[in-house]
Write a protein that holds these residues in place. Structure first.
Motif, short mmCIF file in Angstrom:
data_model
loop_
_atom_site.label_atom_id
_atom_site.label_comp_id
_atom_site.label_asym_id
_atom_site.label_seq_id
_atom_site.Cartn_x
_atom_site.Cartn_y
_atom_site.Cartn_z
N LYS A 196 -1.48 16.79 1.40
CA LYS A 196 -1.11 17.49 0.17
C LYS A 196 -1.40 16.65 -1.07
CE LYS A 196 0.46 21.24 2.05
NZ LYS A 196 -0.22 22.54 1.84
N GLY A 197 -1.95 15.46 -0.89
CA GLY A 197 -2.25 14.62 -2.04
C GLY A 197 -2.97 13.37 -1.60
N HIS A 198 -3.32 12.53 -2.57
CA HIS A 198 -3.97 11.27 -2.25
C HIS A 198 -3.52 10.20 -3.24
CE1 HIS A 198 -6.71 13.29 -5.16
NE2 HIS A 198 -6.92 12.06 -5.60
N VAL A 199 -3.87 8.96 -2.95
CA VAL A 199 -3.43 7.82 -3.75
C VAL A 199 -4.33 7.65 -4.97
CG1 VAL A 199 -3.12 5.32 -3.78
CG2 VAL A 199 -2.45 6.64 -1.75
N LEU A 200 -3.70 7.64 -6.15
CA LEU A 200 -4.42 7.32 -7.38
C LEU A 200 -4.54 5.81 -7.52
CD1 LEU A 200 -5.60 8.57 -10.06
CD2 LEU A 200 -3.39 8.02 -11.09
N THR A 201 -3.44 5.11 -7.28
CA THR A 201 -3.43 3.65 -7.27
C THR A 201 -2.22 3.20 -6.48
OG1 THR A 201 -3.49 1.65 -8.66
CG2 THR A 201 -2.10 3.44 -9.41
N ASP A 202 -2.29 2.03 -5.86
CA ASP A 202 -1.14 1.57 -5.10
C ASP A 202 -0.67 0.21 -5.60
OD1 ASP A 202 -2.60 -0.53 -3.82
OD2 ASP A 202 -3.25 0.82 -2.22
N LEU A 221 9.46 15.42 -4.47
CA LEU A 221 8.54 16.01 -3.50
C LEU A 221 8.32 17.48 -3.80
CD1 LEU A 221 6.88 15.92 -0.88
CD2 LEU A 221 9.01 16.31 0.38
N ALA A 222 9.40 18.20 -4.10
CA ALA A 222 9.30 19.62 -4.43
C ALA A 222 8.49 19.82 -5.71
CB ALA A 222 10.70 20.23 -4.57
N ALA A 223 8.75 18.99 -6.72
CA ALA A 223 8.01 19.10 -7.98
C ALA A 223 6.54 18.77 -7.78
CB ALA A 223 8.63 18.15 -9.02
N PHE A 224 6.26 17.79 -6.95
CA PHE A 224 4.88 17.38 -6.70
C PHE A 224 4.09 18.47 -5.98
CE2 PHE A 224 1.70 15.30 -3.99
CZ PHE A 224 1.02 14.51 -4.91
N THR A 225 4.68 19.02 -4.92
CA THR A 225 3.95 20.01 -4.12
C THR A 225 3.84 21.36 -4.83
OG1 THR A 225 6.01 20.55 -2.95
CG2 THR A 225 4.54 18.94 -1.94
N SER A 226 4.72 21.62 -5.81
CA SER A 226 4.65 22.88 -6.56
C SER A 226 3.85 22.76 -7.85
CB SER A 226 6.07 23.39 -6.87
OG SER A 226 6.74 22.49 -7.73
N GLY A 227 3.33 21.57 -8.12
CA GLY A 227 2.50 21.37 -9.30
C GLY A 227 3.26 21.21 -10.60
N LYS A 228 4.57 20.90 -10.52
CA LYS A 228 5.37 20.75 -11.73
C LYS A 228 5.23 19.37 -12.37
CE LYS A 228 8.79 24.26 -10.45
NZ LYS A 228 10.21 24.54 -10.17
N VAL A 229 4.64 18.43 -11.65
CA VAL A 229 4.32 17.12 -12.21
C VAL A 229 2.88 16.79 -11.86
CG1 VAL A 229 6.68 16.23 -12.18
CG2 VAL A 229 5.20 15.92 -10.17
N ALA A 279 0.82 -1.21 0.00
CA ALA A 279 0.00 0.00 0.00
C ALA A 279 0.85 1.26 0.00
CB ALA A 279 -0.93 0.00 1.21
N GLY A 280 2.09 1.15 0.53
CA GLY A 280 2.98 2.31 0.54
C GLY A 280 3.64 2.57 -0.79
N GLU A 281 3.58 1.58 -1.69
CA GLU A 281 4.08 1.76 -3.06
C GLU A 281 2.92 2.36 -3.85
OE1 GLU A 281 6.97 0.82 -4.63
OE2 GLU A 281 8.00 -0.27 -3.04
N ALA A 282 2.96 3.65 -4.07
CA ALA A 282 1.77 4.32 -4.60
C ALA A 282 2.09 5.34 -5.68
CB ALA A 282 1.03 5.02 -3.46
N ILE A 283 1.10 5.57 -6.51
CA ILE A 283 1.14 6.70 -7.43
C ILE A 283 0.23 7.75 -6.83
CG2 ILE A 283 0.64 7.55 -9.76
CD1 ILE A 283 1.16 4.72 -10.80
N LEU A 284 0.83 8.88 -6.46
CA LEU A 284 0.11 9.94 -5.78
C LEU A 284 -0.24 11.06 -6.74
CD1 LEU A 284 2.51 10.22 -2.70
CD2 LEU A 284 0.38 8.91 -2.83
N VAL A 285 -1.35 11.72 -6.49
CA VAL A 285 -1.73 12.92 -7.23
C VAL A 285 -2.08 14.01 -6.23
CG1 VAL A 285 -2.52 11.71 -9.30
CG2 VAL A 285 -4.12 12.14 -7.44
N PRO A 286 -1.89 15.27 -6.59
CA PRO A 286 -2.21 16.37 -5.66
C PRO A 286 -3.71 16.43 -5.40
CG PRO A 286 -0.79 17.12 -7.45
CD PRO A 286 -1.29 15.77 -7.85
N ASN A 287 -4.07 16.99 -4.26
CA ASN A 287 -5.48 17.23 -4.00
C ASN A 287 -6.06 18.15 -5.07
OD1 ASN A 287 -5.44 15.70 -1.66
ND2 ASN A 287 -4.95 17.44 -0.34
#
Length: 346
Positions: free
Chosen positions: A208-214, A182-190, A122-130
């Protein structure tokens, strides 16, 4: 107000923690630095470790108190340089995730996988921003995804895309190590981030985000102890390795029974916020079950090796079975055994 102030702290890059499952040897200049010695006797077992790893858990569980041999610890920043040390005979045994052994085998390193644990993925995840418009893995087509090249998350991304009917070339891959990702994710660059715990828990706990799929049902959830073949040929060292592995299994039981106590130790040793450490323990770290290095281990690792060979990420095709040693399996359960869970406590 407290919760608002806590969030930025939870998002600080984990400078002290380069996860064991990373397949990249970036930022490994301190590989082999630090460490100390435990135990007594004429025999010394050289053990490779990482921050918050085997030494920390064995000490917390009281499994270093009566050693009849010495353990000399060497601290590494990630799995690949640790396995380089195993190959160079500088380390007798060390813990890594499911991907570094594939890369070491691909480089024809002299290593032997001698023990395994199976935990939730479950910790292996693809995350997306809120607020992201992406709702399922199929929505990743044409989107940018951050991932550490050659890591377990890299394989999880490839496998998740395949499950969704997409190819690796259907997404715009941004190869970034966790702090930069992490910086790219939280700043919306990815648009998304494929990563592992405790980074997954770091994002979720900070909201700051949620799981799209794990990775559950997609990756094997395995972690390994990898030894030097030369150490295994030495009867005294082999006996010490056997004892060491038994102590680690007892320590893993202790972790499951004492998640809060272990989270405090893990947080102190790695610099993780306690809330993130506890979440990661309950999501993945504490769920691990010691299992046999069996045919399923070989088959699932072979699948990872073949996938990376197809992507030209390892220099040659390998038979992963050539890099396992089953002598320490004993009466351990099969590697497909169900991981532990804390869900009933929630």
């Amino acid at each position: 107000m407290r919760r608002h102030l806590a969030a930025p702290a939870l998002l600080l890059p984990l400078a002290l923690l380069l996860a064991a499952c990373s397949g990249s040897s970036a930022n490994t200049s301190s590989g082999g630095a630090g460490g100390g010695t435990d135990g007594q006797g004429s025999l010394t077992l050289n053990v490779g470790d990482q921050k918050g790893g085997s030494e920390a858990v064995l000490r917390a569980a009281g499994e270093l108190d009566d050693l009849k041999y010495k353990i000399r610890w060497s601290t590494f920043t990630s799995g690949p340089p640790l396995l380089e040390a195993v190959n160079a005979k500088a380390v007798d045994i060390g813990a890594v995730g499911n991907t570094p052994p594939v890369f070491a085998a691909g480089a024809n390193s002299k290593i032997s996988v001698v023990a395994a644990t199976h935990g939730t993925a479950a910790g292996e995840a693809i995350l997306v921003p809120n607020g992201s418009p992406l709702k399922k893995a199929e929505d990743l087509k044409g989107k940018s995804v951050a991932v550490a090249q050659g890591s377990s998350a890299h394989y999880q991304l490839i496998a998740s895309l395949k499950k969704a009917g997409l190819g690796f070339k259907d997404v715009k891959v941004k190869y970034l190590q966790p702090a930069d990702a992490l910086a790219a994710f939280t700043s919306g660059k990815v648009d998304a981030w494929s990563v592992w715990d405790p980074y997954t828990s770091q994002v979720l706990e900070s909201r700051k985000g949620h799981v799209l799929t794990d990775g559950d049902g997609v990756v094997n959830g395995l972690n390994f102890q990898v030894a030097a073949p030369g150490a295994l040929k030495d009867k005294k060292k082999s006996a010490a390795i056997d004892d060491y592995l038994k102590r680690l299994r007892k320590a893993q039981d202790w972790v499951y029974d004492h998640p809060e106590a272990w989270a405090k130790v893990w947080a102190k040793d790695t610099g993780l916020p306690y809330e993130v450490a506890l979440a990661a323990v309950k999501r993945t770290n504490g769920t691990r079950v010691p299992v046999a290095v069996d045919k399923n281990v070989t088959a699932s690792e072979q699948e990872i090796a073949d996938t990376f060979a197809d992507q030209k990420l390892i220099p040659r095709r390998i038979d992963f079975g050539d890099f396992v040693d089953t002598r320490f399996n004993g009466d351990l359960p099969p590697s497909t055994s169900t991981p532990r869970t804390y869900r009933k406590e929630s």
